[in-house]
Design a protein around this motif. Structure first.
Motif, PDB file in Angstrom:
ATOM      1  N   UNK A 149       0.891  -1.158   0.031  1.00  0.00           N
ATOM      2  CA  UNK A 149      -0.181  -0.052   0.031  1.00  0.00           C
ATOM      3  C   UNK A 149       0.799   1.264  -0.035  1.00  0.00           C
ATOM      4  N   UNK A 150       1.176   1.732  -1.215  1.00  0.00           N
ATOM      5  CA  UNK A 150       1.915   2.900  -1.397  1.00  0.00           C
ATOM      6  C   UNK A 150       1.390   4.235  -0.908  1.00  0.00           C
ATOM      7  N   UNK A 151       0.244   4.482  -0.369  1.00  0.00           N
ATOM      8  CA  UNK A 151      -0.227   5.757   0.166  1.00  0.00           C
ATOM      9  C   UNK A 151       0.571   5.825   1.422  1.00  0.00           C
ATOM     10  N   UNK A 152       1.229   5.080   2.057  1.00  0.00           N
ATOM     11  CA  UNK A 152       1.722   4.931   3.357  1.00  0.00           C
ATOM     12  C   UNK A 152       3.429   5.394   3.263  1.00  0.00           C
ATOM     13  N   UNK A 153       3.804   6.409   3.809  1.00  0.00           N
ATOM     14  CA  UNK A 153       5.353   7.020   3.441  1.00  0.00           C
ATOM     15  C   UNK A 153       5.975   5.819   4.369  1.00  0.00           C
ATOM     16  N   UNK A 211       9.077  18.732   5.848  1.00  0.00           N
ATOM     17  CA  UNK A 211       8.449  18.815   7.111  1.00  0.00           C
ATOM     18  C   UNK A 211       7.438  17.713   7.456  1.00  0.00           C
ATOM     19  N   UNK A 212       6.737  17.268   6.511  1.00  0.00           N
ATOM     20  CA  UNK A 212       5.695  16.248   6.508  1.00  0.00           C
ATOM     21  C   UNK A 212       6.474  14.806   6.613  1.00  0.00           C
ATOM     22  N   UNK A 213       7.764  14.553   5.881  1.00  0.00           N
ATOM     23  CA  UNK A 213       8.393  13.484   5.855  1.00  0.00           C
ATOM     24  C   UNK A 213       8.730  13.236   7.368  1.00  0.00           C
ATOM     25  N   UNK A 214       9.394  14.359   7.882  1.00  0.00           N
ATOM     26  CA  UNK A 214      10.138  13.994   9.213  1.00  0.00           C
ATOM     27  C   UNK A 214       9.104  13.800  10.446  1.00  0.00           C
ATOM     28  N   UNK A 215       7.931  14.470  10.188  1.00  0.00           N
ATOM     29  CA  UNK A 215       6.772  14.354  11.148  1.00  0.00           C
ATOM     30  C   UNK A 215       6.286  12.914  11.036  1.00  0.00           C
ATOM     31  N   UNK A 216       6.229  12.195   9.942  1.00  0.00           N
ATOM     32  CA  UNK A 216       5.801  10.904   9.790  1.00  0.00           C
ATOM     33  C   UNK A 216       6.561   9.968  10.071  1.00  0.00           C
ATOM     34  N   UNK A 217       7.938  10.238   9.914  1.00  0.00           N
ATOM     35  CA  UNK A 217       8.960   8.895  10.085  1.00  0.00           C
ATOM     36  C   UNK A 217       9.693   9.375  11.235  1.00  0.00           C
ATOM     37  N   UNK A 251       6.991  11.714  -4.181  1.00  0.00           N
ATOM     38  CA  UNK A 251       8.194  12.132  -4.034  1.00  0.00           C
ATOM     39  C   UNK A 251       9.212  11.659  -2.976  1.00  0.00           C
ATOM     40  N   UNK A 252       8.468  10.809  -2.260  1.00  0.00           N
ATOM     41  CA  UNK A 252       9.109  10.030  -1.342  1.00  0.00           C
ATOM     42  C   UNK A 252       9.867   8.901  -1.998  1.00  0.00           C
ATOM     43  N   UNK A 253       9.272   8.327  -3.107  1.00  0.00           N
ATOM     44  CA  UNK A 253       9.993   7.177  -4.035  1.00  0.00           C
ATOM     45  C   UNK A 253      11.096   8.069  -4.514  1.00  0.00           C
ATOM     46  N   UNK A 254      10.789   9.076  -5.185  1.00  0.00           N
ATOM     47  CA  UNK A 254      11.855   9.754  -5.926  1.00  0.00           C
ATOM     48  C   UNK A 254      13.212  10.228  -5.207  1.00  0.00           C
ATOM     49  N   UNK A 255      12.897  10.831  -3.914  1.00  0.00           N
ATOM     50  CA  UNK A 255      13.777  11.044  -3.018  1.00  0.00           C
ATOM     51  C   UNK A 255      14.560  10.163  -2.488  1.00  0.00           C
ATOM     52  N   UNK A 256      14.176   8.849  -2.322  1.00  0.00           N
ATOM     53  CA  UNK A 256      14.662   7.861  -1.643  1.00  0.00           C
ATOM     54  C   UNK A 256      15.818   7.159  -2.894  1.00  0.00           C
ATOM     55  N   UNK A 257      15.120   7.184  -3.982  1.00  0.00           N
ATOM     56  CA  UNK A 257      15.606   6.226  -5.076  1.00  0.00           C
ATOM     57  C   UNK A 257      16.614   7.166  -5.752  1.00  0.00           C
TER      58      UNK A 257
END
Length: 337
Positions: A82-86, A330-336, A136-142
């Motif tokens: 389920x790729x809706x979850x960071x 900021x959102x990525x930091x909040x989630x992770x 965008x998370x896929x892009x930045x991670x990869x």
């Protein structure tokens, strides 16, 4: 408009112009445009390695088997997620990075047939998460894998390219943006988000496209009045208004492989993008300049419109690229954390 014949002619050169062993990740590749595009890529590539990420185990196993029939020399790896979850995206990317040294194509087309305010367990607007944050998370991670590729380095995200609209800077996640304005808002968010990433990776090219009206399983599952309206419209006018799924697959493979959409720097004959045909020019990017590295295109592989260019230029001058990226991090930091 890039003609279908020109698209198909370019794609036919993939076996002779692209290197062996290309690595591709298709997120949302178990139906519709993603499935059509990856099968064409599997058929034409020489010994490719393809990751297929989707929700349906049954569909994933079917596509793996069909790809092996199309090209027995390829490697096809389905991952159910389920790729809706960071947090899930992070896990997937770590799995891929543990197995691969480089990545040539990242193709993002995951979607859901909804337009309501549903939220994910990570408190993101589900529609915005699938279209923007997750991608965008896929892009930045990869991105490190893409940057290490010696050949083609391309990101394609299928959403609303060329249909950029007013952006509400007080509500980037689109939790309160009116439904009638949400497509334009999210399309602009995606395009400017890609521009932010492109500054960190000028040797990678980014294509954001609108596929047009394509009759896919997603349309048949669209809920509520909108779903009824879309299906009725396609039934009555589909012959004239719809892009056939096969053509859409051809066009998206072109977006993923043609030298018409080069990165801002580093593209040359050694980069192995499919060379341009006679009379074909390098595309104009989102800044209005040719070969700028970020492209927002419509179903016909052309764009953006002068109105979209003007809108994006104004937002760029207002500092929205940096502001969007600060919000995203900021959102990525909040989630992770």
């Amino acid at each position: 408009m890039v003609s279908l014949s020109a698209v198909q002619s370019s794609n036919s050169l993939i076996p002779s112009t692209l290197p062996r062993g290309l690595v591709a990740v298709f997120v949302g590749g178990t139906s519709g445009i993603g499935e059509s595009t990856l099968k064409k890529f599997a058929k034409l590539s020489i010994t490719p390695r393809i990751y297929i990420i989707g929700r349906s185990q049954e569909a994933g196993e079917r596509i793996e088997a069909e790809c092996r029939l199309l090209n027995p020399e390829g490697v096809y790896i389905f991952i159910q997620a389920d790729v809706s979850l960071i947090r899930v995206v992070d896990e997937l990317c770590e799995e891929i990075k543990a197995k691969e040294t480089h990545l040539n194509i990242l193709f993002l087309s995951a979607g859901l047939p909804i337009l309501d305010r549903r939220e994910t367990p990570e408190h993101l607007h589900l529609l915005a998460s699938l279209n923007y944050y997750s991608r965008l998370r896929f892009i930045t991670n990869l991105l490190p894998l893409l940057q290490r590729a010696s050949a083609l380095r391309r990101v394609v995200t299928v959403a609303g390219g060329g249909l950029e609209g007013p952006l509400d800077p007080s509500d980037f996640p689109a939790l309160h943006v009116p439904l009638r304005a949400i497509r334009g808002h999210l399309t602009t968010l995606i395009t400017l988000g890609l521009e932010a990433v492109a500054t960190k990776a000028p040797e990678v090219s980014f294509v954001h496209d609108y596929p047009g009206t394509v009759k896919t399983p997603l349309m048949s599952r669209t809920e509520g009045f909108l779903g009824v309206f879309l299906r009725a419209l396609v039934y009555l006018l589909g012959r004239w208004m719809c892009v056939p799924l096969e053509e859409s697959g051809d066009r998206h493979l072109y977006l993923a492989t043609s030298a018409r959409y080069p990165p801002r720097k580093g593209e040359s004959s050694r980069d192995f993008a499919v060379p341009l045909g006679s009379g074909v020019e390098v595309a104009r990017g989102t800044t209005g300049e040719a070969a700028s590295g970020v492209y927002s295109v419509g179903w016909d592989c052309e764009g953006p419109s002068p109105a979209a260019e003007k809108l994006l230029a104004g937002l760029r001058e207002a500092g929205m690229v940096d502001e969007i990226w600060r919000h995203t991090e900021k959102e990525f930091k909040r989630i992770t954390e």
